[in-house]
Every structure is written in C-alpha cells, then in structure tokens.
Write a protein that holds these residues in place. Structure first.
Motif, PDB file in Angstrom:
ATOM      1  N   TYR A 194       0.816  -1.228   0.000  1.00  8.66           N
ATOM      2  CA  TYR A 194       0.000   0.000   0.000  1.00  8.66           C
ATOM      3  C   TYR A 194       0.845   1.271   0.000  1.00  8.66           C
ATOM      4  O   TYR A 194       0.342   2.365   0.243  1.00  8.66           O
ATOM      5  N   LEU A 222      -2.979   2.359  -3.708  1.00  4.36           N
ATOM      6  CA  LEU A 222      -4.341   1.843  -3.478  1.00  4.36           C
ATOM      7  C   LEU A 222      -4.776   0.764  -4.468  1.00  4.36           C
ATOM      8  O   LEU A 222      -5.865   0.191  -4.317  1.00  4.36           O
ATOM      9  N   ILE A 225      -5.520  -2.791  -2.956  1.00  7.06           N
ATOM     10  CA  ILE A 225      -6.692  -2.730  -2.075  1.00  7.06           C
ATOM     11  C   ILE A 225      -7.965  -2.682  -2.899  1.00  7.06           C
ATOM     12  O   ILE A 225      -8.936  -3.384  -2.609  1.00  7.06           O
ATOM     13  N   ARG A 226      -7.956  -1.863  -3.948  1.00  8.20           N
ATOM     14  CA  ARG A 226      -9.138  -1.765  -4.815  1.00  8.20           C
ATOM     15  C   ARG A 226      -9.436  -3.111  -5.485  1.00  8.20           C
ATOM     16  O   ARG A 226     -10.590  -3.552  -5.544  1.00  8.20           O
ATOM     17  N   PHE A 244      -8.709  -4.461   5.752  1.00  7.88           N
ATOM     18  CA  PHE A 244      -7.376  -4.142   5.249  1.00  7.88           C
ATOM     19  C   PHE A 244      -6.543  -3.403   6.283  1.00  7.88           C
ATOM     20  O   PHE A 244      -7.050  -2.517   6.986  1.00  7.88           O
ATOM     21  N   HIS A 246      -3.648  -0.532   6.127  1.00  9.39           N
ATOM     22  CA  HIS A 246      -3.255   0.443   5.108  1.00  9.39           C
ATOM     23  C   HIS A 246      -2.405   1.529   5.756  1.00  9.39           C
ATOM     24  O   HIS A 246      -2.144   1.507   6.972  1.00  9.39           O
ATOM     25  N   GLN A 250      -4.381   6.775   4.567  1.00 11.07           N
ATOM     26  CA  GLN A 250      -5.232   6.145   3.545  1.00 11.07           C
ATOM     27  C   GLN A 250      -6.613   5.752   4.050  1.00 11.07           C
ATOM     28  O   GLN A 250      -7.380   5.133   3.315  1.00 11.07           O
ATOM     29  N   VAL A 254      -9.564   4.542   1.371  1.00 12.99           N
ATOM     30  CA  VAL A 254      -9.980   3.135   1.450  1.00 12.99           C
ATOM     31  C   VAL A 254     -11.472   3.047   1.754  1.00 12.99           C
ATOM     32  O   VAL A 254     -12.196   2.228   1.162  1.00 12.99           O
ATOM     33  N   ARG A 255     -11.963   3.901   2.636  1.00 16.42           N
ATOM     34  CA  ARG A 255     -13.409   3.916   2.906  1.00 16.42           C
ATOM     35  C   ARG A 255     -14.196   4.274   1.645  1.00 16.42           C
ATOM     36  O   ARG A 255     -15.262   3.707   1.373  1.00 16.42           O
ATOM     37  N   THR A 268     -13.120   2.685  10.028  1.00 17.44           N
ATOM     38  CA  THR A 268     -11.659   2.714  10.124  1.00 17.44           C
ATOM     39  C   THR A 268     -11.264   2.715  11.592  1.00 17.44           C
ATOM     40  O   THR A 268     -11.820   3.481  12.385  1.00 17.44           O
ATOM     41  N   SER A 279      -9.147  -0.588   7.906  1.00 17.11           N
ATOM     42  CA  SER A 279     -10.505  -0.260   7.440  1.00 17.11           C
ATOM     43  C   SER A 279     -11.197  -1.520   6.977  1.00 17.11           C
ATOM     44  O   SER A 279     -10.570  -2.427   6.412  1.00 17.11           O
TER      45      SER A 279
END
Length: 285
Positions: A194, A222, A225-226, A244, A246, A250, A254-255, A268, A279
C-alpha cells in the motif's frame, strides 16, 4: 588472546551501533548476543563477567557488522514475535510489525465466536493467518501468497507452532481459490502492498531491505486494495467482511473504495499511535 566478557562485548557493540546510527543500539546488541549464546536476556544481566569464547565473539562481531550496515534484526536472527507467536522470517517476506496486530484484533472482533472460513491474502510469514487460527480453533484459515518461498515459510511456521487449522497456497490474490469455487468466506483480510512508489520511507530503516513487491502498489498505493475489495465480493458469504491494513493517511480513500463497491458498515480503526490503520466493510447480501 585477551578474553572479552559479556559486559565488555555489549559495550563495544553499543559504541559501534551508535556510530552506525541504530535507533536502539543497546537493545540490538542484547538481542544479537542472546541469539549467539542461545540464552534469554536475563542471562546477560546475571553473568556480565562471563568470558565469551573466540567462536562466540567472532559470531557476535559478524552480526553486529550486519546490523551496522542496516540489516534488520529480524532477518539477521531469522525470527520475529507476532501476537506472542515466534515466527520464522526470511528476506522473501515482510517483517511482521506490531501495527498489524490491530488487524488481527479487528478480525477477531468481526468473526466473533462463529465458525467458518477466513482468507488472508498476501500472507507472507503467515503472521495474520496464524494469529487468527491460534485464537479461533473453530475457524479454517487459508493464506495465499504470490511467492513460493513465502508459502513454504508460512507452512513451516504453522507446523512449528502446531497450528492445524491454517493452510497456505501459492498464487496471485484470489487465483488459487478458483479451484475451491464452493468455498465462501466469512472474512477476507489483507495487509497488501500500500506504499506509493515515490514514498521517501522506502529509502529508510528496515524497509530498505524488504521485498519491494510486498510494499509498493500503483494508484498512490491503493491499486491492490481496490482489486481485492472488488474481487472479494465473489468469495464472501452474505454479510461477510473484508478488512485491510493500510497507510496512516489512507483511511478516507480506502473507505471511499469500499463505499463505491457497495460495502456497508464501513469503519476505520486506529493503531496504538493514533493513526488510521485498519478499514473494513460488510457485504450487504
């Protein structure tokens, strides 16, 4: 040859490590000498006047030289404790860190006392998977890593710790799970790469020696994660969770990713330093 005592060896090592700008020269020296002697820290305090053999002194000198060059302690001694579990580590994996224990804590809270399956993506040493498995004997934990060396290491850690409800597979993210198409997960967890490739922290401390493929991701860190959050929807049970670890900055992006993908109950949690660190979101149905 003049004999060197434990106390003298430690003092000399602290001087060398301080000159090399170690953040914790006294602790580093003690840990490395304990490793050479195969003794606990209390031994150094109890027997400061005990002389080292030539072999012990030469081995200690070699380890201090490695540390002076910046090599992480965990790689030098080949072990790092995580969640009170002594894990073997290697240069093919990230070094487990205390911040990641927050991801374990969150995971255990999300699981509750329910039985089921958990998937840990990018498992490395197996730290997260084994920590969860050690706390939930009624849960089956799967760990996946792209690197065969990491999968072998995680499997050896499971065997060493006698943890039988965790198994490890090699492949890219969800790819190995396609052969188990009927398996669905109550929780999918990941500490993925990340860090942005331009982040100056990549040139500092232990991170300099860790595998870059386990650290850096596109899209300002990101991208992985995506990808995981998107694909996870195919593998989660209804009301299942994705979580995750992170970067400290971030939490909001991420949210937003989880929200865009339709996850609910997005939250988070902070690490012990007060930074956004974990998160998670829940599949609606």
């Amino acid at each position: 040859m003049t004999q060197v005592t434990i106390d003298e060896a430690l003092k000399n090592a602290v001087v060398r490590l301080s000159a090399a700008q170690s953040d914790s020269p006294s602790l580093d020296a003690a840990v490395l000498l304990c490793h050479v002697l195969d003794k606990p820290r209390s031994y150094l305090l109890t027997w400061p006047d005990r002389a080292l053999t030539e072999e012990q002194l030469a081995s200690f000198d070699s380890l201090i030289s490695q540390r002076s060059e910046g090599q992480p302690i965990a790689y030098i001694v080949g072990e790092r404790e995580f969640w009170s579990l002594p894990l073997n580590v290697s240069k093919s994996t990230l070094i487990p860190r205390p911040d990641t224990e927050r991801l374990v804590e969150v995971s255990l809270e999300l699981l509750g006392t329910n039985s089921g399956n958990v998937l840990d993506l990018g498992t490395g040493t197996g730290a997260i998977a084994l920590a969860i498995a050690s706390e939930r004997s009624n849960v089956n934990v799967w760990g996946v890593d792209l690197q065969p060396e990491a999968v072998e290491l995680a499997s050896k850690n499971a065997k060493k710790l006698a943890i039988s409800n965790a198994k490890f597979l090699c492949g890219s993210w969800f790819e190995p799970m396609k052969q188990f198409i009927d398996e669905k997960f109550q929780l999918i967890v990941s500490n993925p790469p990340y860090i942005d490739e331009a982040d100056p922290h990549l040139l500092q401390g232990d991170v300099r020696f860790e595998p870059v493929t386990a650290l850096v991701a596109d899209e300002n860190g990101l991208a992985d994660i995506r990808h995981i959050a998107s694909e996870a929807k195919l593998y989660l049970l209804p009301k299942g969770w994705v979580a995750f670890e992170h970067g400290y900055d971030q939490g909001q992006p991420v949210r937003e990713i989880l929200s865009e993908l339709g996850y609910q109950n997005i939250t988070t949690e902070k690490d012990y330093a007060g930074n956004d660190r974990v998160s998670f979101g829940q599949l609606e149905k």
